[in-house]
Design a protein around this motif. Structure first.
Motif, PDB file in Angstrom:
ATOM      1  N   ALA A 644       0.633  -1.303  -0.145  1.00 31.93           N
ATOM      2  CA  ALA A 644       0.072   0.270   0.015  1.00 31.93           C
ATOM      3  C   ALA A 644       0.625   1.623  -0.345  1.00 31.93           C
ATOM      4  O   ALA A 644       2.218   1.272   0.456  1.00 31.93           O
ATOM      5  CB  ALA A 644      -0.902   0.086   0.924  1.00 31.93           C
ATOM      6  N   TRP A 645       0.118   2.026  -0.858  1.00 28.36           N
ATOM      7  CA  TRP A 645       1.251   3.185  -0.500  1.00 28.36           C
ATOM      8  C   TRP A 645       0.342   4.158  -0.213  1.00 28.36           C
ATOM      9  O   TRP A 645      -0.577   4.496  -0.817  1.00 28.36           O
ATOM     10  CB  TRP A 645       1.560   3.991  -2.065  1.00 28.36           C
ATOM     11  N   SER A 646       0.955   5.985   0.522  1.00 22.59           N
ATOM     12  CA  SER A 646      -0.255   6.594   1.077  1.00 22.59           C
ATOM     13  C   SER A 646      -0.015   7.656  -0.366  1.00 22.59           C
ATOM     14  O   SER A 646       1.235   7.376  -0.994  1.00 22.59           O
ATOM     15  CB  SER A 646       0.513   6.935   2.657  1.00 22.59           C
ATOM     16  N   SER A 647      -0.626   8.960  -0.133  1.00 22.92           N
ATOM     17  CA  SER A 647      -0.671  10.196  -0.887  1.00 22.92           C
ATOM     18  C   SER A 647       0.548  10.696  -0.478  1.00 22.92           C
ATOM     19  O   SER A 647       0.678  10.671   1.256  1.00 22.92           O
ATOM     20  CB  SER A 647      -1.593  11.037  -0.988  1.00 22.92           C
ATOM     21  N   PRO A 648       1.904  11.389  -0.462  1.00 19.99           N
ATOM     22  CA  PRO A 648       2.922  12.190  -0.080  1.00 19.99           C
ATOM     23  C   PRO A 648       2.257  13.062   1.581  1.00 19.99           C
ATOM     24  O   PRO A 648       0.966  13.741   0.442  1.00 19.99           O
ATOM     25  CB  PRO A 648       3.664  12.574  -1.195  1.00 19.99           C
ATOM     26  N   ILE A 649       3.142  13.403   1.915  1.00 18.42           N
ATOM     27  CA  ILE A 649       2.469  15.289   2.588  1.00 18.42           C
ATOM     28  C   ILE A 649       3.990  15.536   1.846  1.00 18.42           C
ATOM     29  O   ILE A 649       5.001  15.585   2.266  1.00 18.42           O
ATOM     30  CB  ILE A 649       2.800  14.974   4.218  1.00 18.42           C
ATOM     31  N   PHE A 650       3.479  16.959   1.615  1.00 20.30           N
ATOM     32  CA  PHE A 650       4.544  17.887   1.246  1.00 20.30           C
ATOM     33  C   PHE A 650       5.107  19.214   2.479  1.00 20.30           C
ATOM     34  O   PHE A 650       4.023  19.549   3.363  1.00 20.30           O
ATOM     35  CB  PHE A 650       3.390  18.810   0.512  1.00 20.30           C
TER      36      PHE A 650
END
Length: 654
Positions: A644-650
């Motif tokens: 599973a891959w989360s969306s990034p935090i920038f």
């Protein structure tokens, strides 16, 4: 009949990845009545009970997880909703011509758990129903069936329509021969009048109206959400893809589905959609499997070579918040090369990295999502904003009217009759064909307060979404300046994480000497394997260069991370290849931690995303070998580690 050929060329040879399909057909028998009868006999002969179908046992469902099929109550801290935003019914010509006769209406019923028998004799049913779905048939084929049903259809058109019901090798070669026209042209068929597009446009509009009507009819707020949607599919050489799925918020949609016949490039697509989508209409576009885009997905120019302006980047930033990083044609997160060295980048790779001078059939430095995120940081340095700060989802791209059918043990192929039985699917492994490099595809997961169109669409726009390779891992990922180990002991860590920071997809600006802490929580899918580890992938700008690094941050079984390698030791998990049984004692049902970046520098522009790795399980090809009573193929991996891959935090000024 000219328009029909134009539509078929785009829909089959280009939109549907027809090149390898056609190559397969040159060595495979056609599906005559006799061939179909044989396939149905093959399906009956498959040993479907050669392995136990996973069923959750009492006590297997972790605390706080809602059993499949039950509707969770509205939650201000958000529920995880599992779905598929990219699949095809028999309305897609490249689906129909390969034998799929399951309708759009039935596709939504399958998404809700209905069992359907395919025309080749296999049972199609999800182990767990979806929470939402968008069936994205190719707009370039809209109107085809209306044309074939027209009372004034010419003799040539009738002959054509008869031929695609049972095509021959010669017919496929005819279509393939004109398959890369650029740009594609909407042409008229005999009987409409030379150059008169009005009838063909009206027929395409009729298909679009039916798609919207069916989606609206199956939408059940709070229970099951559907989106009016379609796929925009311009051609690329050698079956490349620079396609986008268009998802609409509600039932207010443009009169026409903008196709490659209308919009020459993605810039035209976005402008035309914006002009035709008047409030309360709203839309997003999602690029799919960037790995086959020949480098175009994250390039700074269009399909025609026109260089993006600042305004073009702003338009993209406004309408394209998400990217599909996993589907049947493989992993588009990262590849070994272009700065990536983590072995997980080799997971379900469909194509090799390009060699010098290679223009198609390989992965470019501007093809993969991680590279796109790095390019976004560089663009932010240049323009003052990041047009590639996207979130990440998975989907299937299945062409059997079975959205969300992503289980390895129940894979039914991606192309109806030509991958429709265990024998057909594994035939590629014996002959070295690309079909065996496919996989069942992934899922999109959305964190939203309730299962409605508005709530899910809002979450997609804010990018609080993540991707899986097909299993139902529940993944939370937050960042905040005040996070430390005490967060783990809070009465409600998720509530505290929201209050003190931002979730996946968000941006965090820190002041002074503040440093970010990251809270990650991953809960296993009870129908799949325990969890092996959680990783955090970082990309950042340093002295004008964009770099990347991968950290293991939580490991099961008491394993600790080696500071020198940033990795924990390998998990001692095994899979019994005679029945695909796994060791349930290896791995963990839950992994969570608070992690702080040891190399963070104040003011640094960076992205971080979480990646979860399961313990090993059987690959679909091993399950098919069990169905047939043969040994797993030597040239295919016997096992996989689902992810599973989360969306990034920038991080930085946004």
């Amino acid at each position: 009949m000219r328009w029909i050929y134009g539509a078929v060329i785009v829909a089959l040879v280009v939109a549907g990845g027809g090149y390898w399909y056609v190559q397969s057909l040159l060595t495979a028998p056609m599906y005559s009545a006799e061939a179909l009868e044989q396939m149905q006999a093959d399906a009956s002969a498959q040993k479907e009970d050669a392995f136990a179908r996973p069923v959750p046992q009492v006590g297997q469902i972790p605390p706080g997880q809602i059993p499949a099929g039950q509707t969770p109550p509205a939650n201000p801290l958000n529920n995880a909703y599992f779905g598929d935003l990219h699949s095809h019914s028999n309305l897609s010509f490249d689906s129909y011509i390969f034998g799929n006769r399951i309708s759009l209406d039935e596709a939504y019923q399958i998404a809700r758990g209905k069992a359907v028998e395919s025309s080749w004799g296999e049972r199609i049913q999800l182990a767990q129903p979806l929470d939402f779905a968008a069936v994205t048939d190719h707009a370039e084929g809209f109107g085809l069936f209306e044309a074939c049903d027209a009372e004034n259809a010419s003799a040539g058109l009738k002959d054509f329509c008869t031929r695609f019901e049972s095509p021959s090798v010669r017919f496929f070669l005819e279509l393939r021969g004109a398959g890369e026209e650029r740009p594609p042209q909407r042409l008229t068929w005999e009987g409409n009048g030379e150059g008169d597009e009005s009838v063909t446009i009206a027929q395409a509009r009729s298909t679009w109206e039916k798609i919207v009507e069916v989606a609206n009819r199956h939408n059940k707020p709070g229970e099951f959400t559907t989106f009016a949607a379609y796929e925009y599919s311009p051609p690329l050489p050698d079956s490349g893809k620079i396609h986008r799925n268009i998802i609409f918020r509600n039932a207010t949609v443009p009169a026409d589905a903008i196709s490659a016949f209308d919009a020459r490039t993605e810039l035209d697509l976005w402008r035309m959609l914006s002009e035709g989508c008047e409030a309360p209409c709203d839309f997003i576009t999602i690029p799919h499997n960037p790995n086959k885009s020949w480098g175009l997905t994250f390039a700074s120019h269009t399909i025609d070579g026109d260089v993006y302006t600042v305004d073009d980047w702003k338009m993209r930033d406004a309408v394209e918040p998400l990217v599909e990083v996993f589907q049947i044609k493989g992993n588009s997160e990262c590849s070994l090369g272009f700065g990536a060295t983590d072995e997980e980048c080799g997971f379900e790779q469909f194509l090799p990295v390009c060699e010098e001078g290679q223009e198609t059939g390989c992965i470019f430095a501007t093809s993969m999502a991680r590279d796109g995120l790095k390019i976004g940081l560089a663009l932010e340095e240049e323009m003052g904003f990041n047009p590639l700060d996207f979130g990440m989802i998975g989907s299937t791209d299945a062409h059997n009217s079975n959205p969300g059918d992503a289980e390895e043990y129940d894979y039914r192929g991606a192309a109806a009759l030509f991958t429709g039985t265990a024998n057909q699917r594994l035939m590629g492994s014996r002959g070295g064909r690309q079909v065996t490099r496919q996989n069942p595809g992934g899922l999109a997961v959305i964190w939203a307060p309730e299962n409605t169109r508005d709530a899910l669409f809002d979450a997609m726009e804010r990018k609080e979404v993540y991707a899986t390779s097909g299993t139902r891992i529940r993944l939370r990922f937050f960042a905040g300046p005040g996070y430390d180990e005490s967060l783990m002991n809070a009465d409600n860590p998720v509530e505290a994480a929201y209050a003190q920071g931002v979730p996946m997809g968000g941006s965090l600006s820190l002041s002074g000497e503040e440093t970010p802490g990251f809270f990650v929580s991953a809960l296993r899918d009870p129908l799949s394997a325990p969890l092996d580890r959680v990783q955090i992938v970082k990309g950042w700008v340093e002295n004008g260069d964009v770099k990347e690094i991968v950290y293991d941050v939580a490991c099961s079984g008491g394993r600790t991370v080696d500071p020198a390698t940033r990795r924990c030791p390998a998990l001692a998990a095994s899979v019994d290849l005679t029945n695909c049984a796994i060791d349930q004692d290896q791995g963990a049902p839950l992994l969570e931690t608070v992690w702080r970046d040891p190399a963070y520098q104040a003011g640094q522009r960076a992205f971080y995303y979480a990646r979860v790795v399961e313990a090993s399980t059987c690959r679909w090809s091993t399950y098919d070998a069990l169905r047939l009573g043969v040994a797993p193929a030597d040239d295919l991996p016997a096992t996989i580690t689902e992810m599973a891959w989360s969306s990034p935090i920038f991080m930085g000024a946004h």
